[in-house]
Design an enzyme around this catalytic site. Structure first.
Site, mmCIF file in Angstrom:
data_model
loop_
_atom_site.group_PDB
_atom_site.id
_atom_site.type_symbol
_atom_site.label_atom_id
_atom_site.label_comp_id
_atom_site.label_asym_id
_atom_site.label_seq_id
_atom_site.Cartn_x
_atom_site.Cartn_y
_atom_site.Cartn_z
ATOM 1 N N LYS A 235 19.045 -10.997 17.361
ATOM 2 C CA LYS A 235 18.994 -10.218 18.594
ATOM 3 C C LYS A 235 19.886 -8.978 18.512
ATOM 4 O O LYS A 235 20.796 -8.888 17.690
ATOM 5 C CB LYS A 235 19.364 -11.095 19.786
ATOM 6 C CG LYS A 235 18.270 -12.121 20.082
ATOM 7 C CD LYS A 235 18.428 -12.793 21.423
ATOM 8 C CE LYS A 235 17.170 -13.627 21.732
ATOM 9 N NZ LYS A 235 17.272 -14.346 23.007
ATOM 10 N N ARG A 276 17.510 -21.954 18.270
ATOM 11 C CA ARG A 276 16.173 -21.371 18.112
ATOM 12 C C ARG A 276 16.306 -20.184 17.164
ATOM 13 O O ARG A 276 16.994 -19.216 17.469
ATOM 14 C CB ARG A 276 15.619 -20.942 19.466
ATOM 15 C CG ARG A 276 14.193 -20.394 19.430
ATOM 16 C CD ARG A 276 13.715 -20.052 20.834
ATOM 17 N NE ARG A 276 12.340 -19.584 20.820
ATOM 18 C CZ ARG A 276 11.966 -18.314 20.682
ATOM 19 N NH1 ARG A 276 12.896 -17.370 20.519
ATOM 20 N NH2 ARG A 276 10.683 -17.976 20.700
#
Length: 291
Positions: A235, A276
């Site tokens: 991210k 995840r």
């Protein structure tokens, strides 16, 4: 400090079987969409989807998390029927061609594709909206009696990074109130297994993401009966923090991948139950070295 200092084994009902996780769970991301922020366009054919699912399992994924709609900042969601039309054939493809005990999660925020995917063979609903985008989502998830991943966000992906959606008092206190309200509703509707996800990158600034990560142990302590999923993989909270502070990377491994391992290690030490990720092997290395 190892993950075992804070990790609590948990069990979950998956269709006709109960599965107990005695170590942190690794969820492998499988995006079949042309516009995902990290791997958009790589897995749009059925052959590519199946090949990537097999690779994720070989790298150590405990769960395959399948999505057909990007939820990156600024993204536009599909209409529910259009999403279901893309998602259901891929769920059937994985169910028919992967080992029978493979756990399949579907990343969707609408009740229609969620219900259709569960009927097609999926096991878990992973909802980035926490039931906010579809008034039928929470009742549908509860009625299906499948594990439900409840994420925090504010606003649709197209507007979630606008100022009105990134304003908090105390971010941990605000998320605690949000999860308490949503969990009360889900349990009233009959839900059983609910996992929570603080939603890194969703309606949060760079500074808020990092504050939340370093206070993750506080949020986990507030919800001892709800395993917490951490989704940090590649991210922008990694690359933006490194921007202009690091020399050029001379290796083939992106800084975002290295940063993912570091942030996942912090999350594991805080007590995160699920990771995840795009690369399950890297997550499994972190778990193994923290034993």
């Amino acid at each position: 400090m190892n993950y075992q200092s804070h990790f609590s084994p948990f069990s979950v009902r998956l269709r006709d079987r109960e599965v107990t996780f005695s170590r942190p769970v690794v969820m492998g991301i499988l995006n079949s969409t042309p516009d995902s922020f990290y791997d958009g366009g790589r897995y749009t054919s059925q052959e590519a989807v199946l090949s990537q699912a097999r690779l994720l399992l070989s790298q150590g994924a405990d769960i395959i998390d399948l999505g057909v709609v990007s939820s990156r900042p600024g993204a536009q969601l599909l209409e529910p029927q259009a999403e279901a039309d893309k998602l259901v054939p891929l769920v059937r493809l994985l169910r028919d061609n992967l080992p029978p005990d493979t756990i399949i999660s579907v990343d969707t925020c609408y009740s229609k594709p969620a219900a259709a995917a569960i009927e097609a063979g999926a096991d878990i609903i992973n909802d980035i909206s926490g039931g906010q985008f579809d008034p039928q989502m929470l009742s549908t998830a509860a009625s299906l009696k499948v594990p439900y991943i409840l994420m925090h966000t504010k606003g649709l992906p197209s507007v979630m990074q606008q100022t009105q959606n990134t304003s908090y008092g105390d971010i941990v206190a605000d998320l605690t109130r949000y999860f308490n309200e949503k969990l009360e509703e889900l349990y009233r509707l009959g839900a059983k297994d609910v996992w929570i996800d603080p939603g890194f990158g969703f309606a949060k600034t760079l500074e808020q993401n990092h504050e939340l990560l370093h206070r993750l142990h506080e949020l986990i302590a507030n919800f001892p009966n709800n395993p917490l999923l951490t989704a940090l993989s590649n991210k922008s909270m990694i690359t933006k923090k490194l921007a202009d502070k690091m020399p050029a990377n001379p290796t083939d491994l992106p800084d975002s991948e290295i940063g993912t391992v570091v942030l996942n290690t912090i999350a594991l030490q805080a007590g995160s139950s699920l990771l995840r990720v795009h690369n399950p092997r890297f997550a499994q290395i972190a778990i193994e070295l923290l034993r």
